[in-house]
Scaffold this active site. Structure first.
Site, PDB file in Angstrom:
ATOM      1  CB  SER A 139      -0.947  -0.026   1.197  1.00 23.52           C
ATOM      2  OG  SER A 139      -1.973   0.929   1.045  1.00 23.52           O
ATOM      3  CE  LYS A 170     -16.487  20.735   9.425  1.00 30.23           C
ATOM      4  NZ  LYS A 170     -15.263  20.972   8.662  1.00 30.23           N
TER       5      LYS A 170
END
Length: 301
Positions: A121, A173
């Site tokens: 990764s 948000k």
């Protein structure tokens, strides 16, 4: 009176020792700063050195690694840099910062990666920008993908009868909040975000491994799967099978080092002049303290 004068003398000696340690610490820091510039030390040192940088564990910050890479870039005695990587991955931004700094470093000297147990990764992201990658047959590498894990505990909250109040300014948000399930619109936003990061990952690996693996071939395997070192070599994700010292040989060759290379590891915080004097200074301080206690203790005449 005699005892009082002796006490003052002991305290004065203690003060001198503390001042001496402070002086050594100051000289130590100045020494480190000079090493960063690589001026006089580089002229006096030989040119057969390979700088070692260790990347181990989950990658959450790039600060220390960036500093070390920049230090090795400035030192003319360092002819090549070897990254010893043993990491399952980590955050995107730190990996991108290190990738970028490796690109700058390669403009002046070669960079080689030695993979240990795992370099997957984000760790592979970093490694892909090296001049050469060496790993063992059983090294776990690849895993070119992006993952976001967003747990939901809203059902548990409902069962215990608790309420969670969210006050926000901005429609999204609280996207990914664990107190409620994702909406389809929010899921689409997060999928797009992950896809964008994934594309950055693939593009940077393709750039770093240019000429070693075709981009179309890379995209076929950039689905998050991981590989053994042996299979990674077949795909073109790594260059050679070998251990750490095989990677050292590769780095020495790329750095045009003719003699036996000297491996330079990052210095510890006080691995310099302070180490030479610290033990004796500490011992002296202990003696001063013991002497002071003896003077303060009751005596029998």
């Amino acid at each position: 009176m005699k005892k009082s004068r002796t006490g003052v003398a002991v305290l004065f000696i203690g003060f001198l020792i503390v001042a001496f340690v402070a002086l050594i610490m100051t000289l130590s820091m100045l020494s480190n700063e000079k090493e960063e510039t690589g001026t006089w030390s580089s002229i006096l040192e030989g040119g057969n050195k390979i700088g070692i940088v260790t990347i181990e564990g989950t990658i959450m910050s790039s600060d220390d690694i960036l500093k070390q890479l920049r230090k090795y870039r400035k030192k003319s005695s360092i002819k090549a840099v070897l990254l010893r990587v043993n990491s399952p991955g980590g955050s995107v931004a730190p990996a991108q910062e290190i990738y970028r700094e490796i690109a700058r470093l390669r403009e002046k000297k070669p960079v080689v990666v030695s993979m240990e147990t795992v370099a997957a990764s984000a760790a592979y992201y970093i490694s892909s920008n090296a001049d050469a990658i060496v790993c063992s047959q059983g090294t776990i590498t690849g895993s070119i993908g992006v993952i976001m894990i967003l747990p939901e505990i809203h059902q548990i909250i409902q069962r215990v009868g608790a309420d969670v109040n969210i006050i926000k300014a901005g429609k999204y948000k609280d996207i990914g909040s664990i107190t409620r399930p994702l909406t389809e619109e929010e899921r689409g936003i997060l999928n797009g975000f992950a896809a964008e990061i994934h594309e950055q990952f693939i593009s940077d690996v393709a750039r770093g491994r240019k000429g070693k693996i075709e981009e179309q071939k890379l995209r076929e395997i950039a689905d998050g799967r991981f590989f053994t070192g042996e299979k990674a070599k077949e795909w073109g994700l790594v260059d050679d099978i070998g251990n750490f010292y095989d990677a050292v040989k590769v780095a020495a060759k790329l750095g045009k080092i003719k003699t036996e290379p000297e491996l330079v590891y990052p210095k510890k915080k006080w691995d310099n002049l302070l180490d030479v004097f610290m033990e004796s200074a500490a011992s002296a301080v202990v003696k001063v303290v013991e002497r002071t206690r003896a003077l303060q203790a009751p005596t029998i005449q």
